[in-house]
Design a protein around this motif. Structure first.
Motif, PDB file in Angstrom:
ATOM      1  N   VAL A 172     -13.765  25.516 -26.571  1.00 21.30           N
ATOM      2  CA  VAL A 172     -13.250  25.367 -27.939  1.00 21.30           C
ATOM      3  C   VAL A 172     -12.472  26.640 -28.254  1.00 21.30           C
ATOM      4  N   HIS A 173     -11.191  26.491 -28.579  1.00 22.45           N
ATOM      5  CA  HIS A 173     -10.343  27.662 -28.789  1.00 22.45           C
ATOM      6  C   HIS A 173     -10.596  28.306 -30.146  1.00 22.45           C
ATOM      7  N   GLY A 174     -10.000  29.477 -30.316  1.00 21.95           N
ATOM      8  CA  GLY A 174     -10.171  30.228 -31.544  1.00 21.95           C
ATOM      9  C   GLY A 174      -8.972  30.156 -32.458  1.00 21.95           C
ATOM     10  N   MET A 175      -8.848  31.172 -33.306  1.00 20.85           N
ATOM     11  CA  MET A 175      -7.786  31.205 -34.295  1.00 20.85           C
ATOM     12  C   MET A 175      -6.477  31.669 -33.666  1.00 20.85           C
ATOM     13  N   GLY A 176      -5.405  31.458 -34.413  1.00 20.91           N
ATOM     14  CA  GLY A 176      -4.107  31.918 -33.949  1.00 20.91           C
ATOM     15  C   GLY A 176      -3.316  30.821 -33.274  1.00 20.91           C
ATOM     16  N   GLU A 177      -2.056  31.110 -33.006  1.00 24.10           N
ATOM     17  CA  GLU A 177      -1.166  30.160 -32.354  1.00 24.10           C
ATOM     18  C   GLU A 177      -1.708  29.842 -30.966  1.00 24.10           C
ATOM     19  N   THR A 178      -1.975  28.568 -30.706  1.00 24.82           N
ATOM     20  CA  THR A 178      -2.674  28.166 -29.493  1.00 24.82           C
ATOM     21  C   THR A 178      -1.990  26.965 -28.850  1.00 24.82           C
ATOM     22  N   PRO A 179      -1.616  27.057 -27.576  1.00 25.78           N
ATOM     23  CA  PRO A 179      -1.026  25.899 -26.899  1.00 25.78           C
ATOM     24  C   PRO A 179      -2.113  24.948 -26.399  1.00 25.78           C
ATOM     25  N   PRO A 180      -1.782  23.691 -26.152  1.00 23.21           N
ATOM     26  CA  PRO A 180      -2.777  22.748 -25.620  1.00 23.21           C
ATOM     27  C   PRO A 180      -3.341  23.174 -24.269  1.00 23.21           C
ATOM     28  N   THR A 181      -2.615  24.000 -23.551  1.00 24.42           N
ATOM     29  CA  THR A 181      -3.035  24.443 -22.215  1.00 24.42           C
ATOM     30  C   THR A 181      -3.870  25.721 -22.250  1.00 24.42           C
ATOM     31  N   TYR A 182      -4.399  26.076 -23.419  1.00 23.01           N
ATOM     32  CA  TYR A 182      -5.054  27.370 -23.607  1.00 23.01           C
ATOM     33  C   TYR A 182      -6.178  27.641 -22.625  1.00 23.01           C
ATOM     34  N   ALA A 183      -6.858  26.589 -22.137  1.00 22.75           N
ATOM     35  CA  ALA A 183      -8.052  26.780 -21.304  1.00 22.75           C
ATOM     36  C   ALA A 183      -7.748  26.782 -19.809  1.00 22.75           C
ATOM     37  N   GLU A 184      -6.510  26.562 -19.427  1.00 20.92           N
ATOM     38  CA  GLU A 184      -6.207  26.454 -17.997  1.00 20.92           C
ATOM     39  C   GLU A 184      -6.567  27.734 -17.239  1.00 20.92           C
ATOM     40  N   GLY A 185      -6.279  28.889 -17.836  1.00 19.49           N
ATOM     41  CA  GLY A 185      -6.567  30.151 -17.162  1.00 19.49           C
ATOM     42  C   GLY A 185      -8.044  30.366 -16.924  1.00 19.49           C
ATOM     43  N   VAL A 186      -8.860  30.190 -17.956  1.00 15.66           N
ATOM     44  CA  VAL A 186     -10.291  30.437 -17.804  1.00 15.66           C
ATOM     45  C   VAL A 186     -10.916  29.414 -16.861  1.00 15.66           C
ATOM     46  N   MET A 187     -10.428  28.180 -16.897  1.00 12.70           N
ATOM     47  CA  MET A 187     -10.973  27.171 -15.989  1.00 12.70           C
ATOM     48  C   MET A 187     -10.638  27.495 -14.540  1.00 12.70           C
ATOM     49  N   ALA A 188      -9.422  27.975 -14.306  1.00  9.58           N
ATOM     50  CA  ALA A 188      -9.043  28.358 -12.944  1.00  9.58           C
ATOM     51  C   ALA A 188      -9.897  29.527 -12.451  1.00  9.58           C
ATOM     52  N   ARG A 189     -10.135  30.494 -13.323  1.00  7.03           N
ATOM     53  CA  ARG A 189     -10.957  31.645 -12.924  1.00  7.03           C
ATOM     54  C   ARG A 189     -12.387  31.212 -12.605  1.00  7.03           C
ATOM     55  N   LEU A 190     -12.897  30.279 -13.383  1.00  8.10           N
ATOM     56  CA  LEU A 190     -14.259  29.806 -13.134  1.00  8.10           C
ATOM     57  C   LEU A 190     -14.331  28.975 -11.862  1.00  8.10           C
ATOM     58  N   ARG A 191     -13.325  28.157 -11.599  1.00 10.62           N
ATOM     59  CA  ARG A 191     -13.317  27.385 -10.354  1.00 10.62           C
ATOM     60  C   ARG A 191     -13.318  28.318  -9.154  1.00 10.62           C
ATOM     61  N   GLY A 192     -12.555  29.407  -9.246  1.00 13.32           N
ATOM     62  CA  GLY A 192     -12.541  30.369  -8.163  1.00 13.32           C
ATOM     63  C   GLY A 192     -13.900  30.979  -7.916  1.00 13.32           C
ATOM     64  N   ARG A 193     -14.644  31.244  -8.974  1.00 15.30           N
ATOM     65  CA  ARG A 193     -15.980  31.822  -8.827  1.00 15.30           C
ATOM     66  C   ARG A 193     -16.992  30.784  -8.324  1.00 15.30           C
ATOM     67  N   LEU A 194     -16.795  29.520  -8.676  1.00 19.95           N
ATOM     68  CA  LEU A 194     -17.750  28.485  -8.295  1.00 19.95           C
ATOM     69  C   LEU A 194     -17.564  28.002  -6.866  1.00 19.95           C
ATOM     70  N   GLY A 195     -16.362  28.112  -6.335  1.00 23.98           N
ATOM     71  CA  GLY A 195     -16.114  27.661  -4.972  1.00 23.98           C
ATOM     72  C   GLY A 195     -16.360  26.172  -4.822  1.00 23.98           C
ATOM     73  N   ALA A 196     -17.148  25.800  -3.828  1.00 23.27           N
ATOM     74  CA  ALA A 196     -17.396  24.391  -3.529  1.00 23.27           C
ATOM     75  C   ALA A 196     -18.124  23.672  -4.658  1.00 23.27           C
ATOM     76  N   LEU A 197     -18.870  24.427  -5.458  1.00 25.69           N
ATOM     77  CA  LEU A 197     -19.607  23.801  -6.562  1.00 25.69           C
ATOM     78  C   LEU A 197     -18.701  23.382  -7.717  1.00 25.69           C
ATOM     79  N   ALA A 198     -17.440  23.812  -7.710  1.00 25.39           N
ATOM     80  CA  ALA A 198     -16.531  23.463  -8.800  1.00 25.39           C
ATOM     81  C   ALA A 198     -16.383  21.952  -8.941  1.00 25.39           C
ATOM     82  N   GLY A 199     -16.541  21.231  -7.838  1.00 20.60           N
ATOM     83  CA  GLY A 199     -16.432  19.776  -7.892  1.00 20.60           C
ATOM     84  C   GLY A 199     -17.545  19.121  -8.670  1.00 20.60           C
ATOM     85  N   GLN A 200     -18.622  19.844  -8.923  1.00 22.80           N
ATOM     86  CA  GLN A 200     -19.743  19.299  -9.703  1.00 22.80           C
ATOM     87  C   GLN A 200     -19.572  19.533 -11.202  1.00 22.80           C
TER      88      GLN A 200
END
Length: 289
Positions: A9-37
């Motif tokens: 859930v995003h915060g205040m300020g000008e926010t694009p619909p793609t706001y979460a793509e960066g954090v999701m990519a970083r988390l997938r990198g940390r999760l490795g094979a478990l990202a599929g779950q």
């Protein structure tokens, strides 16, 4: 392996619909094979207000000589969001109600993938208040208590109007945060909102699940991010506050006077990302027999 949902859930300020793509990519990198779950979804409610905010910015910026334009734009969008969400929220079709509808639709999308799976919420800034209010309203409705504003005032009517059908019992429990295992908040503004209430009326959400955890990250240099444990009403027992330096790196050079970079850096912070990844990893593995 078990499945788990991550809902941002995003915060205040000008926010694009793609706001979460960066954090999701970083988390997938940390999760490795478990990202599929992990089913990852993002709530986007900024569009409700952003067109008008952009129009106001265009008018004022074109007709006035203003200093600190980027900071002013952040303030216009940020405080416009906060004011819009609270303004006459009890009216049908209010910004408050529409924002709650976006949360519910996002959760329904996750439910369709794996009904009943545990949910980890990651909320930033104003989104912490938006999500907390949503869960609080859902819990009141589940207890049969009257709800004054938002979709949980009459969730059945909302479902018929929005979906064209009633919710199943499983769907209603899921979108009411009934399987929420963890709430992670960053740069949380909840103290700003509860300051307008009498002390006796400051009541946090109840634990949605027995093992529920609420971890709140705040940067002492971020004037919009606050600890929650000092709040009365049960926050100390419910929330674990953690201090981070969300403005490290380039932004850290500017932290002697507050700026938006200090507030928007949480989802790039290693401590936050490592914690969320560890939580998702733990929930995506079945408990030992």
């Amino acid at each position: 392996m078990s499945h788990v949902a991550l809902v941002t859930v995003h915060g205040m300020g000008e926010t694009p619909p793609t706001y979460a793509e960066g954090v999701m990519a970083r988390l997938r990198g940390r999760l490795g094979a478990l990202a599929g779950q992990v089913t990852m979804r993002s709530v986007y409610y900024q569009k409700i207000l952003q067109d008008n905010q952009n129009a106001i910015w265009a008018h004022t910026n074109a007709q006035a000589t203003l200093r600190y334009p980027e900071l002013r734009k952040f303030v216009l969008h940020g405080f416009g969001d906060a004011a819009g969400l609270e303004n006459r929220k009890e009216l049908p079709g209010s910004v408050y109600e529409l924002a709650q509808g976006e949360i519910a639709r996002t959760l329904l999308s996750a439910h369709a993938v794996h009904p009943g799976m545990p949910v980890v919420f990651l909320a930033q800034s104003l989104g912490c208040q938006v999500l907390s209010s949503y869960i609080y309203d859902a819990q009141k409705a589940a207890q049969g208590r009257p709800v004054g504003a938002g979709i949980w005032r009459n969730i059945g009517a909302w479902a018929i109007t929005t979906l064209g059908r009633p919710l199943t019992a499983s769907e209603q429990r899921f979108i009411g945060a009934g399987s929420c295992a963890v709430l992670v908040t960053t740069g949380c503004n909840i103290p700003v909102f509860v300051a307008a209430h009498l002390r006796m009326h400051i009541i946090p959400i109840a634990r949605p699940t027995p093992g529920f955890r609420w971890i709140n990250f705040y940067d002492p240099d971020d004037v919009l991010g606050w600890p929650l444990q000092p709040l009365p009403g049960g926050y100390r027992e419910l929330v674990e506050d953690r201090v981070v330096n969300a403005g490290s790196g380039v932004a850290g050079l500017l932290l002697r006077s507050w700026n938006p970079l200090a507030h928007d850096g949480y989802w790039e912070d290693a401590a936050v990302l490592d914690t969320v990844a560890a939580l998702l990893r733990g929930l995506s593995r079945p408990a030992p027999a």
